[in-house]
Design a protein around this motif. Structure first.
Motif, PDB file in Angstrom:
ATOM      1  N   THR A 158       0.956  -1.201   0.063  1.00 50.07           N
ATOM      2  CA  THR A 158      -0.073   0.020  -0.023  1.00 50.07           C
ATOM      3  C   THR A 158       0.752   1.280  -0.028  1.00 50.07           C
ATOM      4  OG1 THR A 158      -0.318  -0.670   2.282  1.00 50.07           O
ATOM      5  CG2 THR A 158      -2.071  -0.616   0.929  1.00 50.07           C
ATOM      6  N   GLY A 159       1.846   1.159   0.635  1.00 50.56           N
ATOM      7  CA  GLY A 159       3.049   2.298   0.681  1.00 50.56           C
ATOM      8  C   GLY A 159       3.379   2.758  -0.677  1.00 50.56           C
ATOM      9  N   LEU A 208       0.548   4.165  -2.702  1.00 52.27           N
ATOM     10  CA  LEU A 208       0.183   5.625  -2.276  1.00 52.27           C
ATOM     11  C   LEU A 208       1.308   6.633  -2.914  1.00 52.27           C
ATOM     12  CD1 LEU A 208      -0.818   4.884   1.456  1.00 52.27           C
ATOM     13  CD2 LEU A 208      -2.421   5.775  -0.430  1.00 52.27           C
ATOM     14  N   ARG A 209       2.526   5.937  -2.636  1.00 50.49           N
ATOM     15  CA  ARG A 209       3.833   6.985  -3.081  1.00 50.49           C
ATOM     16  C   ARG A 209       3.737   7.161  -4.762  1.00 50.49           C
ATOM     17  NH1 ARG A 209       6.406   4.524   0.915  1.00 50.49           N
ATOM     18  NH2 ARG A 209       6.917   2.642  -0.198  1.00 50.49           N
ATOM     19  N   LEU A 223       1.352  11.077   4.215  1.00 52.63           N
ATOM     20  CA  LEU A 223       2.511  10.504   3.959  1.00 52.63           C
ATOM     21  C   LEU A 223       3.796  11.060   4.568  1.00 52.63           C
ATOM     22  CD1 LEU A 223       0.965   8.425   2.252  1.00 52.63           C
ATOM     23  CD2 LEU A 223       2.875   8.507   0.589  1.00 52.63           C
ATOM     24  N   GLN A 251       1.871   9.768   9.569  1.00 51.33           N
ATOM     25  CA  GLN A 251       0.625   9.204   9.972  1.00 51.33           C
ATOM     26  C   GLN A 251      -0.132   8.260   8.987  1.00 51.33           C
ATOM     27  OE1 GLN A 251      -0.501  10.039  13.204  1.00 51.33           O
ATOM     28  NE2 GLN A 251       0.997  11.730  13.383  1.00 51.33           N
ATOM     29  N   LEU A 252      -0.854   7.601   9.477  1.00 52.25           N
ATOM     30  CA  LEU A 252      -1.707   6.712   8.722  1.00 52.25           C
ATOM     31  C   LEU A 252      -2.681   7.047   7.547  1.00 52.25           C
ATOM     32  CD1 LEU A 252      -2.152   3.591  10.840  1.00 52.25           C
ATOM     33  CD2 LEU A 252      -0.267   3.980   9.328  1.00 52.25           C
ATOM     34  N   VAL A 253      -2.927   6.812   6.473  1.00 53.68           N
ATOM     35  CA  VAL A 253      -4.141   7.208   5.525  1.00 53.68           C
ATOM     36  C   VAL A 253      -5.419   6.566   6.122  1.00 53.68           C
ATOM     37  CG1 VAL A 253      -4.785   6.826   3.215  1.00 53.68           C
ATOM     38  CG2 VAL A 253      -2.530   7.207   3.766  1.00 53.68           C
ATOM     39  N   ILE A 299      -7.644   3.236   2.313  1.00 58.97           N
ATOM     40  CA  ILE A 299      -6.719   2.035   2.096  1.00 58.97           C
ATOM     41  C   ILE A 299      -7.701   0.808   1.727  1.00 58.97           C
ATOM     42  CG2 ILE A 299      -5.301   0.308   3.369  1.00 58.97           C
ATOM     43  CD1 ILE A 299      -4.183   2.996   2.948  1.00 58.97           C
ATOM     44  N   GLY A 302       2.633  -4.097   4.364  1.00 56.38           N
ATOM     45  CA  GLY A 302       2.416  -2.786   4.868  1.00 56.38           C
ATOM     46  C   GLY A 302       0.849  -2.664   4.955  1.00 56.38           C
ATOM     47  N   ARG A 329      -2.836  -2.288   8.849  1.00 53.47           N
ATOM     48  CA  ARG A 329      -1.923  -1.467   9.701  1.00 53.47           C
ATOM     49  C   ARG A 329      -2.855  -1.151  10.736  1.00 53.47           C
ATOM     50  NH1 ARG A 329       2.188   0.281   5.889  1.00 53.47           N
ATOM     51  NH2 ARG A 329       3.605   1.865   7.203  1.00 53.47           N
ATOM     52  N   GLN A 359      -8.764  -2.278   9.524  1.00 56.11           N
ATOM     53  CA  GLN A 359      -8.100  -2.783   8.241  1.00 56.11           C
ATOM     54  C   GLN A 359      -8.128  -4.419   8.191  1.00 56.11           C
ATOM     55  OE1 GLN A 359      -4.579  -1.052   6.713  1.00 56.11           O
ATOM     56  NE2 GLN A 359      -5.324   1.068   7.239  1.00 56.11           N
ATOM     57  N   ARG A 383      13.839   9.121   1.045  1.00 59.77           N
ATOM     58  CA  ARG A 383      12.404   9.178   1.091  1.00 59.77           C
ATOM     59  C   ARG A 383      12.018  10.118   2.410  1.00 59.77           C
ATOM     60  NH1 ARG A 383       9.218   3.430   1.895  1.00 59.77           N
ATOM     61  NH2 ARG A 383       8.187   4.869   3.431  1.00 59.77           N
ATOM     62  N   ARG A 440       6.506   7.463  13.235  1.00 61.58           N
ATOM     63  CA  ARG A 440       5.947   6.098  12.277  1.00 61.58           C
ATOM     64  C   ARG A 440       6.032   4.998  13.311  1.00 61.58           C
ATOM     65  NH1 ARG A 440       9.526   5.844   7.331  1.00 61.58           N
ATOM     66  NH2 ARG A 440       8.550   3.969   6.739  1.00 61.58           N
TER      67      ARG A 440
HETATM   68  P1  AMP Z   1       5.263   2.102   4.058  1.00 57.16           P
HETATM   69  O1  AMP Z   1       5.918   2.278   2.650  1.00 57.16           O
HETATM   70  O2  AMP Z   1       4.542   0.783   4.110  1.00 57.16           O
HETATM   71  O3  AMP Z   1       6.352   2.394   5.133  1.00 57.16           O
HETATM   72  O4  AMP Z   1       4.137   3.341   3.842  1.00 57.16           O
HETATM   73  C1  AMP Z   1       4.621   4.583   3.824  1.00 57.16           C
HETATM   74  C2  AMP Z   1       3.391   5.469   4.453  1.00 57.16           C
HETATM   75  O5  AMP Z   1       2.196   5.232   3.573  1.00 57.16           O
HETATM   76  C3  AMP Z   1       2.967   5.168   5.678  1.00 57.16           C
HETATM   77  O6  AMP Z   1       3.690   5.832   6.472  1.00 57.16           O
HETATM   78  C4  AMP Z   1       1.285   5.671   5.830  1.00 57.16           C
HETATM   79  O7  AMP Z   1       1.456   7.065   5.864  1.00 57.16           O
HETATM   80  C5  AMP Z   1       1.097   5.223   4.286  1.00 57.16           C
HETATM   81  N1  AMP Z   1       0.390   3.994   4.141  1.00 57.16           N
HETATM   82  C6  AMP Z   1       0.718   2.704   3.588  1.00 57.16           C
HETATM   83  N2  AMP Z   1       0.292   1.607   4.031  1.00 57.16           N
HETATM   84  C7  AMP Z   1      -0.820   2.063   4.849  1.00 57.16           C
HETATM   85  C8  AMP Z   1      -1.805   1.386   5.314  1.00 57.16           C
HETATM   86  N3  AMP Z   1      -2.200   0.119   5.169  1.00 57.16           N
HETATM   87  N4  AMP Z   1      -2.891   2.214   5.956  1.00 57.16           N
HETATM   88  C9  AMP Z   1      -2.494   3.325   6.349  1.00 57.16           C
HETATM   89  N5  AMP Z   1      -1.443   4.088   6.056  1.00 57.16           N
HETATM   90  C10 AMP Z   1      -0.551   3.411   4.964  1.00 57.16           C
END
Ligand code: AMP
Length: 215
Positions: free
Chosen positions: A31-32, A35-36, A53, A57-59, A64, A85, A88, A92, A160, A171
């Motif tokens: 998911t990261g 989103l990126r 991001l 914080q979390l989305v 998601i 990822g 979380r 979810q 990043r 985080r």
């Molecule tokens: P990651 O690459 O998995 O560390 O994700 C990077 C960022 O994307 C996280 O710090 C969150 O802001 C967002 N993110 C990724 N996956 C999730 C998820 N399952 N739920 C909520 N936010 C997420």
């Protein structure tokens, strides 16, 4: 073969998920990464989540779960998938349970990779990534070339923005408060395994492969 890789940021989920995906020819769903790339493309989703991001914080869960529902309905997920990822939060995880039961997938395996926080901070502050293809580098273990260009695609290697130390600490706090409760949630469901993420990458991979291939 369906698998969830659980663990704090920086324990090596992405590295392992990519290798397993290759070995078993199934998609790694991060998911990261999704989103990126939305942020990179400046899509509607990207505009909505960019600041979240960057803050660590979390989305929100509904966004998601919508992403995951759509992704898992694609053809390449029929043979299996690795979730990296996600989930979380407990919400979810409950949403995923519903999706899996709609897909008639019983008992997904869950592997937690565990590394202590001091090591995580050291790993993440030295992590670098290609801004084009996403290949990982690390100043300690796997240094990027001196010219700062990716060995795979020639893209520019960057840090990043959420890998700066104050964001990493945020985080990790988010992980402790919102994601760690999932360990109990999944432990109760039996197919839960824990691996020491301080072991060499290849050893972690062998252990994951053993878990995946056992009944
Ligand atoms: P990651 O690459 O998995 O560390 O994700 C990077 C960022 O994307 C996280 O710090 C969150 O802001 C967002 N993110 C990724 N996956 C999730 C998820 N399952 N739920 C909520 N936010 C997420």
């Amino acid at each position: 073969m369906q698998l969830i890789l659980l663990g704090a940021p920086g324990v090596g989920k992405g590295t392992q998920a990519k290798q397993i995906g290759k070995e078993f020819s199934i998609p790694q769903i991060s998911t990261g990464d999704i989103l990126r790339s939305a942020v990179h493309e400046n899509s509607e989703l990207g505009k909505k989540v960019k600041a979240i991001l960057e803050s660590g914080q979390l989305v929100p869960d509904d966004i998601i779960l919508d992403i995951i529902q759509k992704r898992l309905s694609q053809n390449d997920c029929q043979k299996g998938f690795i979730l990296d990822g996600f989930p979380r939060t407990i919400l979810q995880a409950q949403g995923l349970d519903k999706i899996l039961s709609q897909m008639a997938i019983p008992g997904i395996k869950v592997i937690e990779i565990y590394v202590d926080e001091l090591e995580i901070i050291s790993r993440l502050t030295s992590r670098r990534v290609c801004s084009n293809c996403g290949r990982d580098y690390n100043l300690r273990l796997n240094s990027p070339p001196a010219d700062g260009k990716c060995l795979k695609c020639g893209g520019i290697i960057i840090q990043r923005s959420d890998d700066e130390e104050h964001t990493i600490r945020k985080r990790l706090k988010v992980y402790r408060e919102q994601t760690e409760p999932l360990i109990e949630f999944y432990r109760k469901k039996k197919k839960f395994y824990r691996i020491d993420g301080l072991l060499p990458i290849d050893e972690v991979f062998l252990q994951i492969r053993k878990i995946i291939t056992q009944k």
